[in-house]
Design a protein around this motif. Structure first.
Motif, PDB file in Angstrom:
ATOM      1  N   UNK A 155      -2.035 -12.379   9.357  1.00 18.05           N
ATOM      2  CA  UNK A 155      -1.721 -10.949   9.411  1.00 18.05           C
ATOM      3  C   UNK A 155      -0.367 -10.744   8.748  1.00 18.05           C
ATOM      4  N   UNK A 156      -0.338  -9.938   7.695  1.00 15.17           N
ATOM      5  CA  UNK A 156       0.903  -9.646   6.979  1.00 15.17           C
ATOM      6  C   UNK A 156       1.477  -8.343   7.519  1.00 15.17           C
ATOM      7  N   UNK A 157       2.645  -8.416   8.132  1.00 12.01           N
ATOM      8  CA  UNK A 157       3.287  -7.230   8.698  1.00 12.01           C
ATOM      9  C   UNK A 157       3.274  -7.281  10.211  1.00 12.01           C
ATOM     10  N   UNK A 158       4.461  -7.370  10.810  1.00 11.90           N
ATOM     11  CA  UNK A 158       4.564  -7.502  12.258  1.00 11.90           C
ATOM     12  C   UNK A 158       4.957  -6.229  12.969  1.00 11.90           C
ATOM     13  N   UNK A 178      -1.795 -16.472  12.320  1.00  6.17           N
ATOM     14  CA  UNK A 178      -0.388 -16.513  11.920  1.00  6.17           C
ATOM     15  C   UNK A 178       0.066 -15.111  11.547  1.00  6.17           C
ATOM     16  N   UNK A 179       1.146 -14.678  12.152  1.00  2.00           N
ATOM     17  CA  UNK A 179       1.742 -13.381  11.829  1.00  2.00           C
ATOM     18  C   UNK A 179       2.892 -13.613  10.856  1.00  2.00           C
ATOM     19  N   UNK A 180       2.896 -12.857   9.760  1.00  2.00           N
ATOM     20  CA  UNK A 180       3.930 -13.009   8.733  1.00  2.00           C
ATOM     21  C   UNK A 180       4.732 -11.720   8.629  1.00  2.00           C
ATOM     22  N   UNK A 181       6.050 -11.845   8.731  1.00  2.00           N
ATOM     23  CA  UNK A 181       6.925 -10.685   8.564  1.00  2.00           C
ATOM     24  C   UNK A 181       8.278 -11.172   8.061  1.00  2.00           C
ATOM     25  N   UNK A 182       8.863 -10.430   7.123  1.00  2.00           N
ATOM     26  CA  UNK A 182      10.143 -10.849   6.548  1.00  2.00           C
ATOM     27  C   UNK A 182      11.302 -10.628   7.510  1.00  2.00           C
ATOM     28  N   UNK A 215       2.269  -2.127   4.758  1.00  2.00           N
ATOM     29  CA  UNK A 215       2.524  -0.872   4.057  1.00  2.00           C
ATOM     30  C   UNK A 215       3.410  -1.039   2.845  1.00  2.00           C
ATOM     31  N   UNK A 216       3.514  -2.265   2.339  1.00  2.00           N
ATOM     32  CA  UNK A 216       4.396  -2.570   1.217  1.00  2.00           C
ATOM     33  C   UNK A 216       3.604  -3.298   0.134  1.00  2.00           C
ATOM     34  N   UNK A 217       3.751  -2.912  -1.143  1.00  4.48           N
ATOM     35  CA  UNK A 217       3.010  -3.599  -2.208  1.00  4.48           C
ATOM     36  C   UNK A 217       3.256  -5.107  -2.236  1.00  4.48           C
ATOM     37  N   UNK A 218       4.477  -5.529  -1.908  1.00  4.39           N
ATOM     38  CA  UNK A 218       4.752  -6.963  -1.876  1.00  4.39           C
ATOM     39  C   UNK A 218       3.975  -7.649  -0.758  1.00  4.39           C
ATOM     40  N   UNK A 219       3.717  -6.900   0.303  1.00  2.00           N
ATOM     41  CA  UNK A 219       2.906  -7.444   1.381  1.00  2.00           C
ATOM     42  C   UNK A 219       1.488  -7.707   0.924  1.00  2.00           C
ATOM     43  N   UNK A 220       0.967  -6.814   0.078  1.00  2.00           N
ATOM     44  CA  UNK A 220      -0.381  -7.019  -0.451  1.00  2.00           C
ATOM     45  C   UNK A 220      -0.420  -8.254  -1.341  1.00  2.00           C
ATOM     46  N   UNK A 221       0.626  -8.447  -2.138  1.00  2.00           N
ATOM     47  CA  UNK A 221       0.698  -9.653  -2.965  1.00  2.00           C
ATOM     48  C   UNK A 221       0.687 -10.900  -2.084  1.00  2.00           C
ATOM     49  N   UNK A 222       1.433 -10.844  -0.988  1.00  2.00           N
ATOM     50  CA  UNK A 222       1.461 -11.978  -0.063  1.00  2.00           C
ATOM     51  C   UNK A 222       0.088 -12.205   0.557  1.00  2.00           C
ATOM     52  N   UNK A 223      -0.608 -11.110   0.887  1.00  2.00           N
ATOM     53  CA  UNK A 223      -1.941 -11.228   1.480  1.00  2.00           C
ATOM     54  C   UNK A 223      -2.902 -11.930   0.531  1.00  2.00           C
TER      55      UNK A 223
END
Length: 234
Positions: A155-158, A178-182, A215-223
């Motif tokens: 899951x990208x975005x916490x 796995x939860x991913x958040x910067x 909600x971030x384009x970089x998050x989509x790239x990470x996904x």
């Protein structure tokens, strides 16, 4: 019964105000609710407040008890928890005095059809119940993806929705979530919910299912970077 209600309206993009308006008499099939908590969606309501709802989405994004139209003036919101003060006499479903959830805009007192309120389960704190709208979003995402036992899930975005998606997936037997958040400060919450946490997209994750909730384009790239062959990305 109160005769007026205080409401939050967006008059023009970027300008909101509190308005006091008359509260009409209660209809025979209506419940009178005193709001206790009103949740604000950081994503959707920010778009509404800034006047950035695309014209093509005006009807799709209407809230059940919205008044006015985008971009404004508009009364918007959909996560209200309150106490029922008056309601139809229904012995099989008593409402008066009960805490309820309703998809209603930000307003201190309101009248809605009795069928539009949902009684909170015993023991559920009212302030937590404002997350019901977020849980609906998370549950629909999981239903759309249909993960099953043993799947590897990222899951990208916490934020609230991401955490709820991760918790729902974690309840599926033998899944690895796995939860991913910067933001590293979100690790404690993730660990407390029994989730693995990473502040970067895990290399070699080869995930079967990936949920993008940042909600971030970089998050989509990470996904996309952690998705395995024939993976599902939501």
């Amino acid at each position: 019964m109160p005769r007026t209600a205080r409401q939050f309206w967006i008059r023009t993009p970027g300008r909101g105000e509190m308005v006091t308006s008359p509260l009409g008499p209660r209809g025979a099939d209506q419940a009178l609710v005193r709001a206790l908590y009103s949740g604000i969606s950081r994503g959707t309501e920010s778009l509404v407040y800034r006047g950035e709802v695309p014209p093509s989405q005006h009807q799709v994004m209407r809230a059940p008890f919205q008044e006015g139209d985008f971009p404004g003036p508009v009364k918007y919101g959909y996560s209200s928890v309150g106490e029922v003060l008056e309601a139809p006499d229904q012995p099989e479903r008593p409402l008066v005095g009960r805490h309820v959830f309703c998809l209603h805009p930000h307003q201190d007192f309101y009248l809605v059809p009795a069928g539009a309120v949902h009684v909170l389960p015993d023991g559920l704190p009212p302030q937590r119940a404002v997350l019901a709208a977020n849980m609906e979003t998370a549950l629909n995402a999981v239903w759309d993806a249909r993960p099953s036992a043993g799947d590897r899930i990222v899951v990208i975005g916490g934020g609230v929705v991401g955490l709820l998606v991760a918790v729902l997936c974690r309840r599926i037997p033998a899944t690895r979530v796995t939860l991913v958040d910067i933001d590293p400060s979100r690790e404690a919450v993730a660990r407390g919910l029994g989730l693995e946490f990473s502040d970067v997209a895990p290399a070699g994750a080869d995930a079967d299912f990936v949920f993008h909730a940042s909600g971030n384009p970089q998050g989509l790239e990470a996904a996309l970077s952690v998705a395995g062959i024939e993976a599902t990305v939501v």
